[in-house]
Design a protein around this motif. Structure first.
Motif, PDB file in Angstrom:
ATOM      1  N   ARG A   1      11.706  -9.176  33.249  1.00  0.00           N
ATOM      2  CA  ARG A   1      11.898  -8.031  32.359  1.00  0.00           C
ATOM      3  C   ARG A   1      12.291  -8.461  30.951  1.00  0.00           C
ATOM      4  O   ARG A   1      11.769  -7.921  29.958  1.00  0.00           O
ATOM      5  CB  ARG A   1      12.936  -7.072  32.943  1.00  0.00           C
TER       6      ARG A   1
ATOM      7  N   ARG B   1       5.628 -10.342  37.297  1.00  0.00           N
ATOM      8  CA  ARG B   1       6.898 -10.530  37.990  1.00  0.00           C
ATOM      9  C   ARG B   1       7.517 -11.900  37.752  1.00  0.00           C
ATOM     10  O   ARG B   1       8.538 -12.243  38.338  1.00  0.00           O
ATOM     11  CB  ARG B   1       6.713 -10.300  39.496  1.00  0.00           C
ATOM     12  N   CYS B   2       6.917 -12.706  36.860  1.00  0.00           N
ATOM     13  CA  CYS B   2       7.517 -13.989  36.493  1.00  0.00           C
ATOM     14  C   CYS B   2       6.968 -14.414  35.144  1.00  0.00           C
ATOM     15  O   CYS B   2       5.764 -14.652  35.008  1.00  0.00           O
ATOM     16  CB  CYS B   2       7.232 -15.049  37.550  1.00  0.00           C
TER      17      CYS B   2
ATOM     18  N   PHE C   1       8.172 -12.497  43.392  1.00  0.00           N
ATOM     19  CA  PHE C   1       8.709 -11.239  43.910  1.00  0.00           C
ATOM     20  C   PHE C   1       7.587 -10.529  44.662  1.00  0.00           C
ATOM     21  O   PHE C   1       6.487 -10.382  44.144  1.00  0.00           O
ATOM     22  CB  PHE C   1       9.206 -10.335  42.785  1.00  0.00           C
TER      23      PHE C   1
ATOM     24  N   ARG D   1       3.473 -15.393  44.787  1.00  0.00           N
ATOM     25  CA  ARG D   1       4.239 -14.389  44.054  1.00  0.00           C
ATOM     26  C   ARG D   1       5.734 -14.662  44.250  1.00  0.00           C
ATOM     27  O   ARG D   1       6.201 -14.886  45.359  1.00  0.00           O
ATOM     28  CB  ARG D   1       3.914 -12.978  44.578  1.00  0.00           C
TER      29      ARG D   1
ATOM     30  N   GLU E   1      15.592  -9.729  38.427  1.00  0.00           N
ATOM     31  CA  GLU E   1      14.389  -9.179  37.806  1.00  0.00           C
ATOM     32  C   GLU E   1      14.470  -9.245  36.279  1.00  0.00           C
ATOM     33  O   GLU E   1      13.475  -9.531  35.614  1.00  0.00           O
ATOM     34  CB  GLU E   1      14.165  -7.739  38.269  1.00  0.00           C
TER      35      GLU E   1
END
Length: 383
Positions: A361, A21-22, A383, A381, A356
């Motif tokens: 992504r 997520r990163c 997200f 985290r 995102e």
């Protein structure tokens, strides 16, 4: 903190995986004293690089340079080595505390005027990354990804270096410098693009500080001050973008992916407008097949750091929307430099619908990264 230390000691990944997520596209590892020189091949080690002290080559103007060398003061390890030289400290600060899931390592070195000597330094940086950051001891968590450093001014040697390292499981991109002349559209660089596209690996260009005569030269000559130079680096990147597009590189290599790191990005919007206008007026004389802005959005990415934003941040929001930021931006922190952008801070400045895409992504797609990584108990985290 005790749990984190225990994990570092264990040096083995967890069986449980979590979603990425990163993705941090710009992290700077630094060799410890004496680490790099052993990898520089002869005769360049003795006859070129060891004829002067490395520190003699450093010049970098930034706040508090005399005290912290333009680095975050908390990134210097306790053993007195330079900021960014301790993989465990970087892991704790960047992965565990800031929340990056995968970090792209981009080692830097002051360029050599001789192409063969610069190539020797690139070879050393690649061997050093593989043995000191990407090995099973330091990359046990599988969060680091390296860069295949090449000297684009020696295209055939650069292509051979890409061939050598492209199969490495943790090498995520090819890393070049932007200062070299002629511009990238010249066919002399085709061996580099050919090798990169053969192995489907992204080519990134990081902002660099070269010799005076190789620095960006605006049409009216050399700037007077260092801050002038800092602005001209975006102009340098703009010229490379125009060369890639108008000289047909993306038509010759339709799967080529380029990332411009730390060159800023807000300038690309008016540049796309201007290129499209020229294309519409003169396309009967041009060999390219599509609007320039389409090539940019399909082939070129820009990192978010440095994030230049006006006092009225709604103006930045509009610019991000107009340039379709979700297509062309990649998150980057610039760790361990003083300009570090924490991902939890940066994400708040992005349009919600694009967060995102920019934070993970686009990074996964650009570098062909896995969508999951081994879990780390206690990791922050984003997200």
């Amino acid at each position: 903190m005790i749990q984190q230390s225990a994990q570092i000691s264990a040096r083995r990944p967890a069986e449980e995986h979590i979603a990425v997520r990163c993705v941090d596209s710009d992290v700077h590892p630094v060799p410890r004293s004496g680490e790099l020189v052993q990898y520089i091949p002869e005769p360049w080690r003795s006859q070129y690089f060891l004829t002067h002290k490395y520190a003699d080559l450093i010049y970098y103007d930034a706040p508090d340079y005399a005290h912290a060398f333009a680095m975050r003061v908390d990134t210097f390890p306790a053993d007195g080595e330079f900021a960014g030289s301790d993989p465990d400290l970087a892991f704790r600060q960047l992965i565990m505390e800031a929340g990056a899931d995968i970090a792209i390592l981009e080692p830097g070195a002051y360029p050599a005027r001789l192409a063969e000597a610069d190539h020797a330094m690139s070879q050393a940086l690649n061997d050093w990354q593989a043995n000191h950051w990407l090995d099973s001891h330091n990359n046990w968590h599988q969060r680091w990804r390296g860069s295949i450093c090449v000297s684009i001014e020696a295209p055939e040697l650069a292509a051979a270096e890409i061939e050598k390292w492209a199969g490495h499981p943790y090498m995520a991109q090819v890393l070049i410098k932007a200062e070299r002349r002629p511009s990238w559209g010249d066919p002399m660089y085709d061996p580099v693009w050919a090798a990169a596209t053969k192995h489907d690996i992204t080519v990134s260009c990081h902002l660099s500080r070269s010799h005076f005569e190789e620095l960006p030269i605006p049409p009216v000559g050399f700037p007077s001050y260092n801050h002038d130079f800092m602005v001209t680096y975006s102009l340098l990147a703009a010229n490379q973008v125009m060369s890639l597009v108008f000289d047909g590189v993306f038509d010759r290599f339709p799967t080529l992916r380029i990332v411009l790191v730390e060159h800023a990005f807000t300038w690309i919007l008016p540049l796309m407008w201007r290129m499209d206008a020229i294309y519409e007026a003169r396309k009967q004389w041009l060999d390219i097949k599509r609007k320039p802005s389409e090539y940019v959005k399909d082939h070129i990415k820009f990192t978010t750091q440095p994030l230049d934003y006006p006092e009225d941040k709604t103006e930045l929001s509009r610019a991000l929307e107009w340039m379709e930021c979700d297509k062309i931006l990649l998150y980057s922190s610039d760790y361990p430099h003083w300009t570090f952008d924490d991902p939890r801070w940066l994400v708040k400045h992005l349009p919600e619908h694009a967060r995102e895409a920019i934070m993970f992504r686009n990074g996964i797609a650009t570098y062909h990264l896995p969508e999951t990584v081994p879990a780390l108990e206690g990791q922050v985290r984003v997200f």
